[in-house]
Design a protein around this motif. Structure first.
Motif, short mmCIF file in Angstrom:
data_model
loop_
_atom_site.label_atom_id
_atom_site.label_comp_id
_atom_site.label_asym_id
_atom_site.label_seq_id
_atom_site.Cartn_x
_atom_site.Cartn_y
_atom_site.Cartn_z
N LYS A 17 0.83 -1.21 0.00
CA LYS A 17 0.00 0.00 0.00
C LYS A 17 0.86 1.26 0.00
CE LYS A 17 -3.63 2.34 2.56
NZ LYS A 17 -4.49 2.35 3.73
N TRP A 18 1.91 1.27 0.84
CA TRP A 18 2.80 2.44 0.89
C TRP A 18 3.46 2.65 -0.47
CZ3 TRP A 18 7.84 3.66 -0.03
CH2 TRP A 18 8.25 4.92 0.39
N TYR A 19 3.99 1.57 -1.05
CA TYR A 19 4.64 1.65 -2.35
C TYR A 19 3.67 2.18 -3.42
CZ TYR A 19 6.65 0.07 -6.76
OH TYR A 19 7.11 0.00 -8.04
N LEU A 20 2.49 1.60 -3.48
CA LEU A 20 1.50 2.03 -4.47
C LEU A 20 1.13 3.49 -4.30
CD1 LEU A 20 -0.23 1.20 -6.85
CD2 LEU A 20 -1.98 0.45 -5.23
N ASN A 21 1.02 3.95 -3.06
CA ASN A 21 0.70 5.36 -2.80
C ASN A 21 1.79 6.30 -3.29
OD1 ASN A 21 -1.82 4.92 -1.69
ND2 ASN A 21 -1.04 4.82 0.40
N GLU A 22 3.04 5.84 -3.30
CA GLU A 22 4.15 6.70 -3.75
C GLU A 22 4.31 6.66 -5.27
OE1 GLU A 22 5.35 8.90 -1.75
OE2 GLU A 22 4.16 7.96 -0.18
N CYS A 23 3.81 5.61 -5.92
CA CYS A 23 3.92 5.51 -7.38
C CYS A 23 3.06 6.60 -8.03
CB CYS A 23 3.47 4.13 -7.86
SG CYS A 23 4.61 2.82 -7.41
N ASN A 24 3.72 7.44 -8.81
CA ASN A 24 3.02 8.57 -9.43
C ASN A 24 3.40 8.72 -10.90
OD1 ASN A 24 5.60 9.58 -9.35
ND2 ASN A 24 5.16 11.20 -7.89
N GLU A 25 3.82 7.63 -11.51
CA GLU A 25 4.28 7.59 -12.90
C GLU A 25 5.65 8.24 -13.06
OE1 GLU A 25 1.29 8.67 -15.75
OE2 GLU A 25 -0.27 7.58 -14.65
N ASP A 26 6.30 8.60 -11.96
CA ASP A 26 7.64 9.16 -12.01
C ASP A 26 8.52 8.53 -10.93
OD1 ASP A 26 9.67 10.92 -12.89
OD2 ASP A 26 9.23 12.29 -11.24
N TRP A 27 8.06 8.57 -9.67
CA TRP A 27 8.85 8.09 -8.53
C TRP A 27 9.35 6.67 -8.75
CZ3 TRP A 27 8.30 4.16 -4.89
CH2 TRP A 27 9.10 4.26 -3.75
N GLU A 28 8.48 5.78 -9.19
CA GLU A 28 8.82 4.36 -9.31
C GLU A 28 9.86 4.10 -10.40
OE1 GLU A 28 4.99 4.99 -11.68
OE2 GLU A 28 5.86 5.73 -9.82
N HIS A 29 10.11 5.06 -11.28
CA HIS A 29 11.14 4.87 -12.31
C HIS A 29 12.54 5.14 -11.77
CE1 HIS A 29 8.36 4.22 -15.61
NE2 HIS A 29 7.60 5.15 -15.05
#
Length: 110
Positions: A17-29
Motif C-alpha cells: 500500500k505504501w509503495y503504491l501510494n508513492e507511485c506517481n508515474e515518475d517516482w517508481e522509475h
C-alpha cells in the motif's frame, strides 16, 4: 514481555500500500524498495524517500543489539530509510519503518 508482532501478511500488505501510494508515474522509475540479505546473516531494507513527504527527514542511527542474531539498526539519511537486522528481525525492521512513516511525529511538512 514481547509486544504484539504484526504478521508477515499485515506488513507486506502495508508495504504494498505504501509503495503504491508513492507511485506517481515518475517516482517508481527512479526510486523504490530493496530487501537484501547480509552475510552475517541478516537483512537490509532500503526504502527511498526521495520525492516523498519524508525526503528531508533525518533520524540518527539507532542500534539495538540483543544477541548476535537478534539485533536491529535503523537510520534515515540522504532521503533513505535503511534498516538492518538479524535473520529473524525482518518484521521488526518493517515495523520500525511504518512507525516512522505512519506517525505524525516524524512527518516533514512540505
Amino acid at each position: 514481555m514481547k509486544t504484539h508482532e504484526p504478521s508477515e501478511t499485515d506488513l507486506l500488505t502495508r508495504l504494498e500500500k505504501w509503495y503504491l501510494n508513492e507511485c506517481n508515474e515518475d517516482w517508481e522509475h527512479s526510486f523504490g524498495v530493496k530487501i537484501d540479505t547480509l552475510d552475517n546473516p541478516g537483512w537490509r531494507v532500503t526504502i527511498d524517500l526521495s520525492d516523498t513527504r519524508w525526503a528531508d527527514l533525518e533520524i540518527v542511527k539507532q542500534i539495538d543489539e540483543r544477541t548476535e542474531r537478534d539485533w536491529i539498526q535503523i537510520e534515515v539519511t540522504k532521503a533513505q530509510f535503511v534498516g538492518c537486522g538479524g535473520p529473524r528481525n525482518l518484521r521488526e525492521i518493517l515495523s520500525r519503518f511504518f512507525s516512522i512513516v505512519e506517525s505524525g511525529e516524524h512527518e516533514v511538512n512540505s
